[in-house]
Design an enzyme around this catalytic site. Structure first.
Site, short mmCIF file in Angstrom:
data_model
loop_
_atom_site.label_atom_id
_atom_site.label_comp_id
_atom_site.label_asym_id
_atom_site.label_seq_id
_atom_site.Cartn_x
_atom_site.Cartn_y
_atom_site.Cartn_z
N PRO A 25 58.47 46.37 56.21
CA PRO A 25 58.60 46.22 54.76
C PRO A 25 57.71 47.24 54.05
O PRO A 25 56.52 47.34 54.37
CB PRO A 25 58.10 44.79 54.51
CG PRO A 25 57.25 44.45 55.71
CD PRO A 25 57.79 45.25 56.85
N THR A 27 56.90 48.82 50.13
CA THR A 27 57.02 48.99 48.68
C THR A 27 57.22 50.47 48.40
O THR A 27 56.44 51.30 48.87
CB THR A 27 55.73 48.48 48.01
OG1 THR A 27 55.67 47.07 48.23
CG2 THR A 27 55.71 48.77 46.53
N HIS A 177 55.99 37.06 53.19
CA HIS A 177 54.86 38.00 53.28
C HIS A 177 53.58 37.18 53.16
O HIS A 177 53.17 36.78 52.06
CB HIS A 177 54.96 39.01 52.14
CG HIS A 177 54.04 40.18 52.26
ND1 HIS A 177 53.05 40.28 53.20
CD2 HIS A 177 53.98 41.33 51.53
CE1 HIS A 177 52.41 41.43 53.05
NE2 HIS A 177 52.96 42.08 52.05
N TYR A 182 48.04 38.93 49.74
CA TYR A 182 48.85 38.35 48.66
C TYR A 182 48.79 36.82 48.69
O TYR A 182 48.06 36.24 49.47
CB TYR A 182 50.27 38.91 48.72
CG TYR A 182 50.25 40.42 48.55
CD1 TYR A 182 49.78 40.97 47.36
CD2 TYR A 182 50.59 41.28 49.58
CE1 TYR A 182 49.68 42.35 47.20
CE2 TYR A 182 50.50 42.66 49.42
CZ TYR A 182 50.04 43.18 48.23
OH TYR A 182 49.92 44.54 48.07
N GLY A 291 50.58 51.28 63.43
CA GLY A 291 50.15 52.48 64.15
C GLY A 291 50.92 52.78 65.42
O GLY A 291 50.40 53.48 66.30
#
Ligand SMILES: Cc1cc2nc3c(=O)[nH]c(=O)nc-3n(C[C@H](O)[C@H](O)[C@H](O)COP(=O)(O)O)c2cc1C
Length: 353
Positions: A25, A27, A177, A182, A291
């Site tokens: 995901p 943004t 999420h 968040y 990574g």
């Protein structure tokens, strides 16, 4: 398990995947005002449909849950209609796509929002740091108000309604999420959750919001196969701290294992053995991120340490990543300067080989 690699077909409960590659995901800040995903996003996601599963950019389940500039939502009909075009384009290319629900909680600026409501959080703890606004550049995070106990079922219902909206928009499933500082992670973490009611204090109470949100999403979807979760144990991003992340996340993963989720998506952050610690506690598919490259991904799959590998930055600049891995073609380096800038540049203009 020993012969599994990134290009081996896989299966999530509901469907087969052509490979073991998930698109993370991400943004990308190209949505229209009012949380409506852009037409460019149709091309962007369709270009990446050859992965096993696309996870969309973080998407607000409600207006209060949106905090960043030019990010999408899924609580209004025009948003649902715009997402439908994206899922159709991905399905036309044979791909699968889950929508990620990102309720930002306290990580917000009023300048980025289309509601006058202040941000909500478990407690009145302002995050240190700043976020981008198109109107005034970098701004301090707003101070959130604490959710009243009797408001929490309403926030959980927002996730349930957003699940119904996502399925109406054609998504194959949804991801909670619960990472990156968040709202769900604000409930999990001792630094942000100072509540003394049933949603704060003990680890059993701090995981309650996440468990209830998942249960509501499963009930709304009518199937646990359509619901996944992302976690990032001990990630300090967005000023989130926890006194004992190992206790928090081992307790959480044990609690959600019986829910028969589509997958557990874990991002490795500051606990080096995150995957080794959590995978044995979760009986369903395990997706590891953070990574990875071709060699590291294959090594973890071959060792049985994960079922899927999640690729973020490499997916921005290599829309055909499975083909590149299969053919040994060179990889294109990502362009961090265009991660969050409007327009095609750095978004839909990376070539396939
Ligand atoms: C531009 C960008 C935007 C991101 N946005 C999100 C997001 O909306 N939701 C999320 O869960 N993670 C987000 N992440 C984190 C990625 O999902 C992923 O966990 C991280 O990039 C590590 O994987 P990588 O090393 O393969 O890039 C973002 C990462 C990048 C680079």
């Amino acid at each position: 398990m020993a012969d599994i690699n990134l290009l081996t077909p896989g299966r999530i409960d509901g469907f087969d995947t052509p490979n073991r590659i998930f698109m993370a995901p991400m943004t990308r800040s190209r949505a229209h005002a009012g949380g409506v995903p852009s037409e460019l996003a149709i091309t962007y996601y369709a270009q990446r449909a050859s992965v096993g599963l696309i996870l969309t950019e973080g998407t607000a389940p409600s207006a209060v849950g949106l905090g960043y500039a030019r990010t999408p939502a899924i609580h209004r009909q025009e948003q649902i209609d715009a997402w439908k075009k994206i899922t159709s384009a991905v399905h036309a290319k044979g791909g699968h796509i889950f929508l990620q629900f990102m309720h930002v909680g306290r990580i917000a600026s009023a300048l980025n929002r289309y509601t006058d409501e202040p941000p909500v959080a478990p407690s009145v703890v302002k995050a240190a740091g700043q976020m981008w606004t198109d109107q005034s550049g970098l701004q301090d995070f707003d101070t959130p108000r604490a959710l009243e106990l009797n408001e929490i079922p309403g926030v959980i219902e927002e996730y349930a309604q957003a699940t119904r909206n996502a399925l109406a928009a054609g998504f194959d499933g949804v991801e909670l999420h619960s990472a990156s500082g968040y709202l769900p992670m604000q409930f999990l973490s001792t630094g942000t959750n100072k509540r003394t009611d049933a949603y704060g204090g003990s680890v059993t109470n701090r995981i309650r919001f996440v468990v209830e949100a998942l249960e509501a999403m499963i009930a709304a979807a009518g199937s646990s196969e359509r619901v996944g979760i992302k976690i990032s144990p001990a990630m300090p991003f967005n000023d989130c701290t926890d006194d004992d992340p190992i206790e928090t996340y081992t307790t959480l993963v044990k609690a959600i294992s019986p829910l028969n989720l589509a997958y557990l998506h874990a991002l490795r952050t500051t606990i080096p053995n995150t995957f080794e610690l959590l995978r044995p506690l979760f009986k369903g598919p395990f997706a590891a991120g953070g990574g990875f490259d071709f060699e590291k991904g294959n090594a973890l799959l071959a060792s049985g340490g994960a079922d899927f590998i999640v690729f973020g930055k490499l997916m921005t600049s290599n829309p055909d990543l499975p083909h590149r891995f299969a053919s040994g073609a060179d990889l294109t380096t990502w362009d961090a300067a265009t991660f969050y800038t409007p327009g095609e540049k750095g978004y839909t203009d990376f070539i396939t080989v």
